[in-house]
Design an enzyme around this catalytic site. Structure first.
Site, short mmCIF file in Angstrom:
data_model
loop_
_atom_site.label_atom_id
_atom_site.label_comp_id
_atom_site.label_asym_id
_atom_site.label_seq_id
_atom_site.Cartn_x
_atom_site.Cartn_y
_atom_site.Cartn_z
N ASP A 8 50.89 -6.04 115.39
CA ASP A 8 51.05 -4.99 116.39
C ASP A 8 50.23 -3.79 115.94
OD1 ASP A 8 52.54 -3.72 114.43
OD2 ASP A 8 54.39 -3.58 115.60
N CYS A 65 53.19 -6.26 110.88
CA CYS A 65 53.59 -5.09 111.68
C CYS A 65 53.86 -3.96 110.70
CB CYS A 65 54.77 -5.40 112.60
SG CYS A 65 56.32 -5.86 111.83
N GLY A 66 54.51 -2.91 111.13
CA GLY A 66 54.73 -1.79 110.23
C GLY A 66 55.55 -2.19 109.01
N THR A 67 56.63 -2.90 109.27
CA THR A 67 57.52 -3.34 108.18
C THR A 67 57.42 -4.83 107.89
OG1 THR A 67 59.27 -3.82 109.76
CG2 THR A 67 59.24 -1.59 108.80
N HIS A 98 59.20 -23.56 97.63
CA HIS A 98 60.59 -23.94 97.92
C HIS A 98 60.90 -24.09 99.40
CE1 HIS A 98 62.30 -22.36 93.82
NE2 HIS A 98 61.12 -22.96 93.68
N HIS A 133 63.67 -29.73 97.32
CA HIS A 133 63.68 -28.78 98.45
C HIS A 133 63.66 -29.49 99.80
CE1 HIS A 133 63.04 -25.84 95.36
NE2 HIS A 133 61.92 -26.44 94.99
C1 RB5 Z 1 56.34 -0.17 115.32
O1 RB5 Z 1 56.50 1.20 115.28
C2 RB5 Z 1 57.25 -0.84 114.30
O2 RB5 Z 1 58.57 -0.77 114.73
C3 RB5 Z 1 56.82 -2.25 114.07
O3 RB5 Z 1 55.50 -2.29 113.62
C4 RB5 Z 1 57.63 -3.02 113.05
O4 RB5 Z 1 57.76 -2.32 111.87
C5 RB5 Z 1 58.92 -3.55 113.53
O5 RB5 Z 1 59.62 -4.26 112.80
#
Ligand code: RB5
Length: 148
Positions: A8, A65-67, A98, A133
């Site tokens: 994203d 993505c961000g996280t 695993h 596994h």
């Molecule tokens: C976008 O702002 C953020 O929420 C997305 O990249 C991600 O981290 C969601 O899990």
């Protein structure tokens, strides 16, 4: 090996770094975006990418993505996907050995590009150990009611 990559807006920069890793390793890949300046919704990228891994069109997927959390939650909704959210080298190796993970998720806002690229290299180059596994991974596939 064929790999599909996606992100994203929160993972665009790291996705481009991962594309460089795939080029360096001479791994064939398709990059499905996003190429966005504005925000998009991560399931719109995670789910189509995961479906193309689950269908067998691609062997593996790398989603940013961000996280990494939204991508991993979304990808794991697709039958046949074992998506691992990884931010260290130990689990990058372990989840291949695993879990036979077929999707790697990382967060661009969590780790730097140097570590992320090393994680991608490790994850791409580590084989599944199978053995003890197999039964465990097989129970996930059985629950899904389909063959991975
Ligand atoms: C976008 O702002 C953020 O929420 C997305 O990249 C991600 O981290 C969601 O899990």
């Amino acid at each position: 090996m064929k790999v599909i990559i996606a992100s994203d807006h929160g993972g665009v920069n790291l996705r481009r770094e991962i594309a460089d890793v795939l080029d360096e390793l001479h791994i064939e890949f398709e990059d499905i975006g996003c190429n966005c300046e504005t925000s998009v919704d991560f399931p719109d990228y995670a789910i189509p990418a995961a479906e193309r891994v689950a269908s067998g069109e691609f062997d593996r997927g790398i989603l940013i993505c961000g996280t990494g959390i939204g991508m991993s939650i979304s990808a794991n909704k697709v039958n046949g996907i074992r998506a691992a959210l990884v931010h260290d080298l130990f689990t990058a190796k372990a989840t291949r050995e695993h879990n036979n993970s077929n999707v790697l998720c990382m967060g661009e806002r969590v780790i730097g590009p140097g570590l992320a690229k090393e994680i991608a290299r490790t994850w791409l180059e580590t084989d599944y150990e199978a053995g003890r596994h197999e039964n465990r991974v097989g129970k996930i596939t059985k629950y899904e009611g389909r063959k991975a």
